[in-house]
Design an enzyme around this catalytic site. Structure first.
Site, PDB file in Angstrom:
ATOM      1  N   GLU A  12      14.490   3.082 -62.880  1.00  0.00           N
ATOM      2  CA  GLU A  12      14.283   3.683 -61.568  1.00  0.00           C
ATOM      3  C   GLU A  12      15.549   4.382 -61.070  1.00  0.00           C
ATOM      4  O   GLU A  12      15.488   5.493 -60.553  1.00  0.00           O
ATOM      5  CB  GLU A  12      13.857   2.606 -60.562  1.00  0.00           C
ATOM      6  CG  GLU A  12      12.504   1.995 -60.873  1.00  0.00           C
ATOM      7  CD  GLU A  12      12.284   0.699 -60.115  1.00  0.00           C
ATOM      8  OE1 GLU A  12      11.875   0.752 -58.955  1.00  0.00           O
ATOM      9  OE2 GLU A  12      12.534  -0.386 -60.697  1.00  0.00           O
ATOM     10  N   ASP A  59      13.961  -9.675 -66.538  1.00  0.00           N
ATOM     11  CA  ASP A  59      12.940  -9.301 -67.516  1.00  0.00           C
ATOM     12  C   ASP A  59      13.471  -8.099 -68.314  1.00  0.00           C
ATOM     13  O   ASP A  59      13.077  -6.963 -68.092  1.00  0.00           O
ATOM     14  CB  ASP A  59      11.660  -8.947 -66.749  1.00  0.00           C
ATOM     15  CG  ASP A  59      10.537  -8.483 -67.649  1.00  0.00           C
ATOM     16  OD1 ASP A  59      10.527  -8.837 -68.832  1.00  0.00           O
ATOM     17  OD2 ASP A  59       9.660  -7.755 -67.137  1.00  0.00           O
ATOM     18  N   ASP A 103       4.083 -12.729 -65.818  1.00  0.00           N
ATOM     19  CA  ASP A 103       4.885 -11.821 -65.022  1.00  0.00           C
ATOM     20  C   ASP A 103       3.968 -11.010 -64.114  1.00  0.00           C
ATOM     21  O   ASP A 103       3.011 -10.390 -64.584  1.00  0.00           O
ATOM     22  CB  ASP A 103       5.683 -10.891 -65.948  1.00  0.00           C
ATOM     23  CG  ASP A 103       6.906 -10.325 -65.260  1.00  0.00           C
ATOM     24  OD1 ASP A 103       7.301 -10.845 -64.197  1.00  0.00           O
ATOM     25  OD2 ASP A 103       7.482  -9.365 -65.790  1.00  0.00           O
ATOM     26  N   GLN A 146       8.228   0.408 -74.669  1.00  0.00           N
ATOM     27  CA  GLN A 146       7.181   0.294 -73.650  1.00  0.00           C
ATOM     28  C   GLN A 146       6.340   1.558 -73.539  1.00  0.00           C
ATOM     29  O   GLN A 146       5.107   1.500 -73.503  1.00  0.00           O
ATOM     30  CB  GLN A 146       7.843  -0.027 -72.302  1.00  0.00           C
ATOM     31  CG  GLN A 146       6.860  -0.369 -71.183  1.00  0.00           C
ATOM     32  CD  GLN A 146       7.575  -0.805 -69.890  1.00  0.00           C
ATOM     33  OE1 GLN A 146       8.802  -0.883 -69.839  1.00  0.00           O
ATOM     34  NE2 GLN A 146       6.804  -1.093 -68.864  1.00  0.00           N
ATOM     35  N   THR A 160      14.018 -13.058 -71.986  1.00  0.00           N
ATOM     36  CA  THR A 160      13.948 -13.123 -70.530  1.00  0.00           C
ATOM     37  C   THR A 160      14.998 -14.134 -70.097  1.00  0.00           C
ATOM     38  O   THR A 160      15.007 -15.257 -70.600  1.00  0.00           O
ATOM     39  CB  THR A 160      12.538 -13.580 -70.065  1.00  0.00           C
ATOM     40  OG1 THR A 160      11.565 -12.675 -70.577  1.00  0.00           O
ATOM     41  CG2 THR A 160      12.446 -13.634 -68.550  1.00  0.00           C
ATOM     42  N   ARG A 167      12.525   0.302 -72.718  1.00  0.00           N
ATOM     43  CA  ARG A 167      11.657   1.328 -72.120  1.00  0.00           C
ATOM     44  C   ARG A 167      11.051   2.262 -73.155  1.00  0.00           C
ATOM     45  O   ARG A 167       9.953   2.789 -72.935  1.00  0.00           O
ATOM     46  CB  ARG A 167      12.446   2.144 -71.102  1.00  0.00           C
ATOM     47  CG  ARG A 167      13.011   1.351 -69.956  1.00  0.00           C
ATOM     48  CD  ARG A 167      11.933   0.660 -69.148  1.00  0.00           C
ATOM     49  NE  ARG A 167      12.527  -0.096 -68.041  1.00  0.00           N
ATOM     50  CZ  ARG A 167      11.857  -0.959 -67.308  1.00  0.00           C
ATOM     51  NH1 ARG A 167      10.576  -1.202 -67.543  1.00  0.00           N
ATOM     52  NH2 ARG A 167      12.460  -1.605 -66.330  1.00  0.00           N
ATOM     53  N   HIS A 192       8.727  -0.792 -56.795  1.00  0.00           N
ATOM     54  CA  HIS A 192       8.892  -0.683 -58.248  1.00  0.00           C
ATOM     55  C   HIS A 192       7.623  -0.129 -58.887  1.00  0.00           C
ATOM     56  O   HIS A 192       7.675   0.759 -59.741  1.00  0.00           O
ATOM     57  CB  HIS A 192       9.228  -2.047 -58.846  1.00  0.00           C
ATOM     58  CG  HIS A 192       9.184  -2.080 -60.343  1.00  0.00           C
ATOM     59  ND1 HIS A 192      10.170  -1.531 -61.132  1.00  0.00           N
ATOM     60  CD2 HIS A 192       8.252  -2.565 -61.206  1.00  0.00           C
ATOM     61  CE1 HIS A 192       9.868  -1.696 -62.414  1.00  0.00           C
ATOM     62  NE2 HIS A 192       8.706  -2.321 -62.487  1.00  0.00           N
ATOM     63  N   LYS A 200       9.041  -6.258 -73.913  1.00  0.00           N
ATOM     64  CA  LYS A 200       9.449  -7.255 -72.918  1.00  0.00           C
ATOM     65  C   LYS A 200       9.723  -8.621 -73.521  1.00  0.00           C
ATOM     66  O   LYS A 200      10.317  -9.469 -72.859  1.00  0.00           O
ATOM     67  CB  LYS A 200       8.313  -7.428 -71.896  1.00  0.00           C
ATOM     68  CG  LYS A 200       7.932  -6.176 -71.154  1.00  0.00           C
ATOM     69  CD  LYS A 200       8.895  -5.894 -70.031  1.00  0.00           C
ATOM     70  CE  LYS A 200       8.303  -4.892 -69.049  1.00  0.00           C
ATOM     71  NZ  LYS A 200       9.145  -4.812 -67.839  1.00  0.00           N
ATOM     72  N   GLU A 245      15.394  -5.954 -65.458  1.00  0.00           N
ATOM     73  CA  GLU A 245      14.528  -5.943 -64.282  1.00  0.00           C
ATOM     74  C   GLU A 245      14.894  -7.122 -63.398  1.00  0.00           C
ATOM     75  O   GLU A 245      14.923  -8.272 -63.856  1.00  0.00           O
ATOM     76  CB  GLU A 245      13.038  -6.006 -64.672  1.00  0.00           C
ATOM     77  CG  GLU A 245      12.551  -4.720 -65.331  1.00  0.00           C
ATOM     78  CD  GLU A 245      11.029  -4.598 -65.389  1.00  0.00           C
ATOM     79  OE1 GLU A 245      10.332  -5.636 -65.331  1.00  0.00           O
ATOM     80  OE2 GLU A 245      10.549  -3.456 -65.500  1.00  0.00           O
ATOM     81  N   GLU A 250      14.132  -9.777 -60.889  1.00  0.00           N
ATOM     82  CA  GLU A 250      12.923 -10.474 -60.452  1.00  0.00           C
ATOM     83  C   GLU A 250      13.249 -11.854 -59.881  1.00  0.00           C
ATOM     84  O   GLU A 250      14.291 -12.433 -60.186  1.00  0.00           O
ATOM     85  CB  GLU A 250      11.945 -10.679 -61.636  1.00  0.00           C
ATOM     86  CG  GLU A 250      11.536  -9.398 -62.329  1.00  0.00           C
ATOM     87  CD  GLU A 250      10.301  -9.560 -63.204  1.00  0.00           C
ATOM     88  OE1 GLU A 250       9.609 -10.595 -63.099  1.00  0.00           O
ATOM     89  OE2 GLU A 250      10.040  -8.646 -63.998  1.00  0.00           O
TER      90      GLU A 250
END
Lengths: 438, 438
Positions: free
Chosen positions: A384, A243, A137, A250, A267, A247, A144, A263, A209, A211
């Site tokens: 975000e 993805d 990744d 993380q 996926t 959080r 971002h 993560k 996420e 992507e």
């Protein structure tokens, strides 16, 4: 002058005798993406999407309608994964595309032979198009990187290496699934900043996420590099990639070695590989770097890549809660924006990855990293959008979201558009959040 | 009372009719490790090391000498990888071990039948024992974490999560090779702290890392966990692992997502999988955590694991330069120390990895992270030994080393010892540094 072949398969006037393909948002005859499907108890095998149907490559391979490299490609695709076909490289793939485009075109004399090879998409189960060899990744969405960086490191959002190095890290291949896979809320060890000690349990900050994914067709020998000018020759095509991210895991685990359990629980990818051939009309110049940004080092610098290394692609994210679906309220768009917010091109990602002699292989999957725009409404993650939970999003039902709740359905969508070309898309990339298995 | 079965296969009095096995440092009849070998143009297939010979499991499977689960295991091992055999789980593997131990024991009546199944180790090429599904590298060597942390972050060597979380990250599966693979010096983007801008070229700071590798036998379903009390049931056995590292790439690239090109150009493993069965006599209590360290959360806490989750294993690293080999000077020992410097056990690594529902699979390889001791002479990397190049090591030739030079041969060695047990080892884990391919 783009170096990419635009040929009769892209002709906007070409229509198909498969009526659902004409005007189809994702899969008109100009797309012809590759996937692996099964129906009932059948063995999974390669297919090509056309409207709301799938052309069975196993049957096509046996039909005698193909010759030479196209026949080789179809034969290799009559398998539970497309790895063998992708490993043949671009020419057989292109030959197969040209043949299939002709066979499916309106007034094709072979229609009666081909029609029995079609399977309704509604009746199949989709699989991953290829066995994933390794998954990497990247982090090429500069907005971002800046947005997330400012949440994790307010004083230091964009690190000094970002504009020199296409930052990437290894992900988990075993947990990549095609659209529709249940998103089981992970459990994990987390520690709120105010807590004395960490604890273990279902996570609170489940995020997505947005992507782009890149499927590799061919690799390189260990210890050799892939020159940037040849990088796209090794790429088969693109997919959407979600993805899914925890959080709260993380924040607690990611120092010093990067994201891991935050993560690797799932996926999701869209199951259709949109080939580079299909994308030829949508290639664009890479947006110029802002004034004052460093020029990439020569191993990452290629004039042709700058001229045509980006894609004219719009991306969207939709959310619908269980209550919304019950009340038949349409999914709410969480974000939309162009894919041009990628600071590094796909060719730069590939060339960098192999620059130390790392062996790339058929079936490698590369994620772009989250693609966010600079303004509100274009961010590719809830982290975000809600500024790490500070600003809740209100749904049409009056419900609010800071992160994903059980029952939420999250979908990515992408659409390639260009003047004089028929638009194409990826198909579905969706997941519904299920409660943690405690 | 250890829960691990110590049976007649561990009897220190048992000798083999394969004379080279008796007193063999690595492969006496008490070890019987699993590997994959080929000779000449033959297809690779499973084998068991005995002294300086290999028992061909393909031939054994066809011999009719085995019955039941042992026969199933041997049949599954007659393949270019041991994945199918490992996936059978512990019981067939144990049954095969017991049968092979009996067949190779002095005075075995089947000797005449078994002897033609032996191949001299000197005549074969070793392969990886299994296809690597995913590769994860942990960071459980607490002294290494402290040593490296103090070099990269002098003010903050051991991060607050370290004693709560078995920190790990995903590595690259495609570049794992068995002993003997050439270590081609990588090129890469680096930036000296004093340089204005980064540059690309052959790296200067090529290093090794002394690690234990863990081969997974069986996995879990996506979304489910592996309870710590069952974690070792999923493990097949151990290997030595050298996580070759480019320290100059690492320093420039690793923020914020962790090591990537600094680590993925090559990982070398010893080709023999030392089974958990063979290791039964060498299991030890995990050293108690220092006073004041937090107790692991319940998902990482298991009394039986604390009693027998560590191994009585001594590790060594040897270096010989091209000049030393030319002058027939013996390799110089760079470091030695016990494997007890692991802050987390293998069971804790496995349970943590699957704690979020991440799917583990047959053929997954887990690295321990570098195992260093607290004192000089026991560090598992040149980065630590030379304090990032500040203190050069002097070789017997008068040459000096801060990092590895072209022509250097670097070998890891490990030896399990216990009172009343015959010592066993891993065999070779060696690489010679070759110049960059520029």
């Amino acid at each position: 002058m783009p170096s990419i072949l635009i040929d009769e398969t892209h002709d906007p006037a070409r229509e198909s005798w498969v009526e659902s393909a004409n005007g189809h948002g994702d899969f008109p005859i100009q797309n012809l993406p590759l996937g692996v499907f099964s129906r009932g108890g059948d063995a999974p095998r390669g297919g090509v999407a056309i409207g709301d149907m799938i052309l069975d490559l196993g049957k096509l391979a046996l039909s005698g309608l193909l010759k030479g490299p196209a026949a080789d490609a179809a034969e290799a695709a009559a398998a539970p994964s497309l790895n063998a076909m992708l490993a043949l490289g671009a020419e057989p793939r292109r030959a197969l595309r040209r043949c299939i485009s002709a066979l499916l075109a309106k007034d094709a004399p072979e229609r009666a032979q081909v029609e029995p090879m079609l399977v309704p998409m509604a009746e199949v189960q989709m699989h991953l198009p290829a066995h994933v060899s390794d998954y990497t990744d990247f982090y090429v969405g500069i907005h971002h990187a800046t947005n997330i960086g400012s949440l994790f490191r307010p004083d230091n959002p964009l690190l000094p290496n970002y504009k020199h190095v296409p930052i990437g890290y290894h992900g988990r291949a075993s947990t990549i699934r095609p659209t529709g896979a249940e998103v089981i809320r992970p459990q994990g060890q987390t520690k709120a900043p105010t807590a004395d000690a960490p604890s273990f349990g279902p996570i609170a900050k489940l995020d997505y996420e947005l992507e782009l994914g890149v499927w590799m067709a061919t690799g390189n020998d260990l210890g050799t590099r892939i020159p940037i000018g040849e990088a796209l020759d090794h790429v088969a095509g693109l997919t959407l990639l979600n993805d899914w991210s925890a959080r709260d895991i993380q924040a607690w685990e990611y120092q010093p070695l990067g994201p891991f359990l935050a993560k690797n629980f799932l996926t999701t990818v869209s199951p259709w590989l949109i080939t580079l051939e299909a994308l030829a009309p949508f290639r664009r110049a890479q947006p110029p770097r802002p004034e004052g940004d460093p020029q990439p080092l020569p191993y990452l610098w290629d004039e042709a890549d700058l001229r045509e290394g980006a894609f004219s692609l719009d991306l969207e994210v939709y959310l619908s809660s269980a209550a919304m679906r019950e009340k038949h309220i349409a999914p709410m768009r969480l974000s939309h924006g162009p894919a041009s917010n990628m600071y590094w091109t796909i060719a730069q990602m590939v060339a960098h990855h192999a620059s130390n002699g790392c062996q790339m292989q058929t079936g490698d999957l590369l994620g772009s990293g989250t693609i966010s725009g600079p303004e509100h409404g274009s961010q590719g993650s809830l982290m975000e959008i809600t500024r790490n939970g500070k600003d809740a999003v209100e749904l049409p039902t009056g419900e609010t979201r800071t992160f994903l709740e059980d029952g939420d359905e999250l979908s990515l969508a992408g659409r390639f558009t260009a003047d004089g070309a028929v638009s194409i898309g990826f198909g579905q990339c969706t997941g519904v959040v299920a409660p943690a298995k405690v």
